[in-house]
Design a protein around this motif. Sequence first.
Motif, mmCIF file in Angstrom:
data_model
loop_
_atom_site.group_PDB
_atom_site.id
_atom_site.type_symbol
_atom_site.label_atom_id
_atom_site.label_comp_id
_atom_site.label_asym_id
_atom_site.label_seq_id
_atom_site.Cartn_x
_atom_site.Cartn_y
_atom_site.Cartn_z
ATOM 1 N N ALA A 152 0.669 -1.235 0.107
ATOM 2 C CA ALA A 152 -0.256 0.061 -0.078
ATOM 3 C C ALA A 152 0.371 0.878 -0.195
ATOM 4 C CB ALA A 152 -0.615 -0.101 0.814
ATOM 5 N N ALA A 153 1.889 1.197 -0.425
ATOM 6 C CA ALA A 153 3.102 2.488 0.412
ATOM 7 C C ALA A 153 2.859 3.114 -1.218
ATOM 8 C CB ALA A 153 4.424 1.664 -0.333
ATOM 9 N N THR A 176 9.012 -2.273 2.180
ATOM 10 C CA THR A 176 9.299 -4.199 1.916
ATOM 11 C C THR A 176 7.207 -4.968 1.866
ATOM 12 O OG1 THR A 176 9.172 -4.888 4.341
ATOM 13 C CG2 THR A 176 10.971 -5.075 3.492
ATOM 14 N N TRP A 177 7.312 -6.556 1.768
ATOM 15 C CA TRP A 177 5.375 -6.952 1.409
ATOM 16 C C TRP A 177 6.152 -8.170 1.850
ATOM 17 C CZ3 TRP A 177 8.752 -4.126 -2.152
ATOM 18 C CH2 TRP A 177 9.031 -4.934 -3.312
ATOM 19 N N GLU A 178 4.713 -8.583 1.647
ATOM 20 C CA GLU A 178 4.824 -10.527 2.437
ATOM 21 C C GLU A 178 5.030 -10.860 0.909
ATOM 22 O OE1 GLU A 178 2.198 -13.797 3.744
ATOM 23 O OE2 GLU A 178 1.295 -11.589 4.039
ATOM 24 N N THR A 185 6.294 -9.693 -8.620
ATOM 25 C CA THR A 185 7.221 -8.712 -7.846
ATOM 26 C C THR A 185 7.522 -7.722 -8.117
ATOM 27 O OG1 THR A 185 10.010 -9.294 -6.833
ATOM 28 C CG2 THR A 185 8.850 -10.108 -9.592
ATOM 29 N N LEU A 186 8.712 -6.707 -7.451
ATOM 30 C CA LEU A 186 9.133 -5.841 -8.284
ATOM 31 C C LEU A 186 10.571 -5.030 -8.193
ATOM 32 C CD1 LEU A 186 6.719 -3.827 -5.890
ATOM 33 C CD2 LEU A 186 6.419 -3.869 -8.639
ATOM 34 N N LEU A 187 11.029 -4.641 -9.330
ATOM 35 C CA LEU A 187 12.710 -4.209 -9.864
ATOM 36 C C LEU A 187 12.482 -2.519 -9.396
ATOM 37 C CD1 LEU A 187 12.903 -2.835 -12.716
ATOM 38 C CD2 LEU A 187 12.772 -5.870 -12.316
ATOM 39 N N GLY A 188 13.588 -1.595 -9.483
ATOM 40 C CA GLY A 188 13.873 -1.059 -9.388
ATOM 41 C C GLY A 188 12.966 0.686 -8.513
#
Length: 381
Positions: A174-175, A292-294, A300-303
């Motif tokens: 949620a960030a 961070t996240w579960e 997934t994420l990058l950058g």
Amino acid sequence: MNSPRPVDARISVIGAGPGGLTCARILQRHGLKVTVHDRDPGPHARNQGGTLDLHADNGQLALREAGLLDEFFSLARPEGQEMRWMDPTGRIALHEVPEADELFKPEIDRGHLRDLLLDSLLPDTVRWGRALEEVGGPADGPRELRFADGTTVETDLVIGADGAYSRVRPALSAAVPEYTGVSFLEAWFSDVENKHPDIAELVGAGSAAAADGDRGLFAQRNSGDHIRVYLIRRVPADWITGSGLTIADTDGIRAVLRHEYANWSPRLRQLLTDNDGPYVDRPLFALPVPHTWEQNPTVTLLGDAAHLMPPLGVGVNLAMLDAAELALALANAATVADAVRAYEKTMLPRSVETARALQGGAEHLLSADLPDPAHTGDNQR
């Protein structure tokens, strides 16, 4: 749902920036199928921005895994590593000149890097005009990509490489980015050797910076006889409208800058007001620290989508390192879920550590203190 083998998986990268394209290139080198979706209508729909310094210990490592390091060096500008730190009088207080064979962080224009990566991909890898609205579907897959044009795509892994305002991030976190309190105002100079010879001499072959504690500037030589200047100021994010102006009101903005930088030397003030064309407003945002996240086996994420930080030279380098590590994890793991787990086990602690080190770093861009000469070779701008 059982996580598929990477070789059987439908892998979707969102965002055709350096991180997303690097990931796609390395995946294809290992025989994995991937599709990149980007919101732009085409590869040259907008200017890609200024110049980057790709570091030997991250960005260049990713290009080596992509098989593109030699091509990068043929395009890069090692002379762009020159750096001049000046005081507001225009006096050069510290001058870093690279050795003839120095290749730790040569410069390359963003557009040239993007074209290098795009040209390395298989035909039709990138789907243009695909503005993602949201990621749907069950957490264990398959996922559904929902685009602004009403179309949908089913996929087994979504890789969010879509930057600060990622549409993939909400599937994990949620960030949202927060304003740092510091803003860039970008000014462009073209045909500088003929039209702006004094500015060309002032900036040199690489970059030049000056600050007085409350305001600063950072000038960068680009290829094609261009220079970009970033005016760095502690202002509200909406300072332009708050001043009764619009971004198109070049004369009005120049008047504000003349007032704010009135005590700076006339030579440096050329960098504020002699630009060709309008300014570009770039308020600086960053994600909360730590971010961070579960772990999720299908997203997934990058950058910047994962770890947006102040612009201190790590952004693209970390994005490309993330991309290489994720692609290699997928190439070597038994399942997609295993690959995501292995990637995030390394990426998240690294990004949190770096983000903590750079937290509040936007303020450092205004500091009148000179860097330690013993560490200028490691300067991350």
